[in-house]
Motif scaffolding. Structure first.
Motif, PDB file in Angstrom:
ATOM      1  N   ASP A 183       0.851  -1.192   0.000  1.00 31.69           N
ATOM      2  CA  ASP A 183       0.000   0.000   0.000  1.00 31.69           C
ATOM      3  C   ASP A 183       0.889   1.245   0.000  1.00 31.69           C
ATOM      4  O   ASP A 183       2.123   1.144  -0.023  1.00 31.69           O
ATOM      5  N   ARG A 214       3.056  -1.049   3.623  1.00 31.26           N
ATOM      6  CA  ARG A 214       2.582  -2.287   4.257  1.00 31.26           C
ATOM      7  C   ARG A 214       2.124  -3.254   3.176  1.00 31.26           C
ATOM      8  O   ARG A 214       1.403  -2.888   2.251  1.00 31.26           O
ATOM      9  N   ARG A 252      -0.125  -6.045   1.682  1.00 30.25           N
ATOM     10  CA  ARG A 252      -1.524  -6.413   1.918  1.00 30.25           C
ATOM     11  C   ARG A 252      -2.015  -7.412   0.875  1.00 30.25           C
ATOM     12  O   ARG A 252      -1.551  -7.428  -0.259  1.00 30.25           O
ATOM     13  N   TYR A 253      -2.983  -8.220   1.318  1.00 37.12           N
ATOM     14  CA  TYR A 253      -3.725  -9.061   0.382  1.00 37.12           C
ATOM     15  C   TYR A 253      -4.658  -8.138  -0.401  1.00 37.12           C
ATOM     16  O   TYR A 253      -4.965  -7.027   0.038  1.00 37.12           O
ATOM     17  N   GLY A 292      -7.452  -6.214   1.171  1.00 40.53           N
ATOM     18  CA  GLY A 292      -7.101  -5.170   2.113  1.00 40.53           C
ATOM     19  C   GLY A 292      -6.467  -5.610   3.417  1.00 40.53           C
ATOM     20  O   GLY A 292      -5.805  -4.825   4.081  1.00 40.53           O
ATOM     21  N   PRO A 323      -3.841  -6.818   5.980  1.00 36.04           N
ATOM     22  CA  PRO A 323      -2.391  -6.816   5.893  1.00 36.04           C
ATOM     23  C   PRO A 323      -1.813  -8.222   5.994  1.00 36.04           C
ATOM     24  O   PRO A 323      -2.380  -9.078   6.671  1.00 36.04           O
ATOM     25  N   TRP A 349      -7.960   1.512   0.185  1.00 33.82           N
ATOM     26  CA  TRP A 349      -6.506   1.393   0.212  1.00 33.82           C
ATOM     27  C   TRP A 349      -5.865   2.709   0.666  1.00 33.82           C
ATOM     28  O   TRP A 349      -6.184   3.753   0.127  1.00 33.82           O
TER      29      TRP A 349
END
Length: 79
Positions: free
Chosen positions: A29, A33, A35-36, A39, A41, A78
């Protein structure tokens, strides 16, 4: 236990996650971080055991997780 957070600097050490990144199944992001796509993490990694060769085996743990089909996932914005 020591936690390891996957970052842009150390992702090459974690081939499973590097492959997921290349396949577009996870992404970073705007804050850096990982993330999948829905959304949540990617969790931190902790060492859970050691294999027969003495190599550490890590497992993902998550303080924040949500189901990809949940309302929270649908409303995720996001950063």
């Amino acid at each position: 236990m020591k936690k390891i957070r996957i970052t842009k600097d150390n992702i090459k050490s974690w081939s499973k996650y590097e492959t997921l990144l290349k396949e577009g199944k996870i992404k970073f992001d705007s804050t850096g971080r990982l993330r999948y796509l829905h959304g949540a993490p990617v969790g931190d990694l902790i060492q859970t055991r050691t294999d027969k060769k003495g190599q550490p085996i890590f497992q993902e743990i998550a303080e924040e997780w949500f189901d990809p089909d949940s309302q929270k996932a649908k409303e995720f914005i996001w950063p």
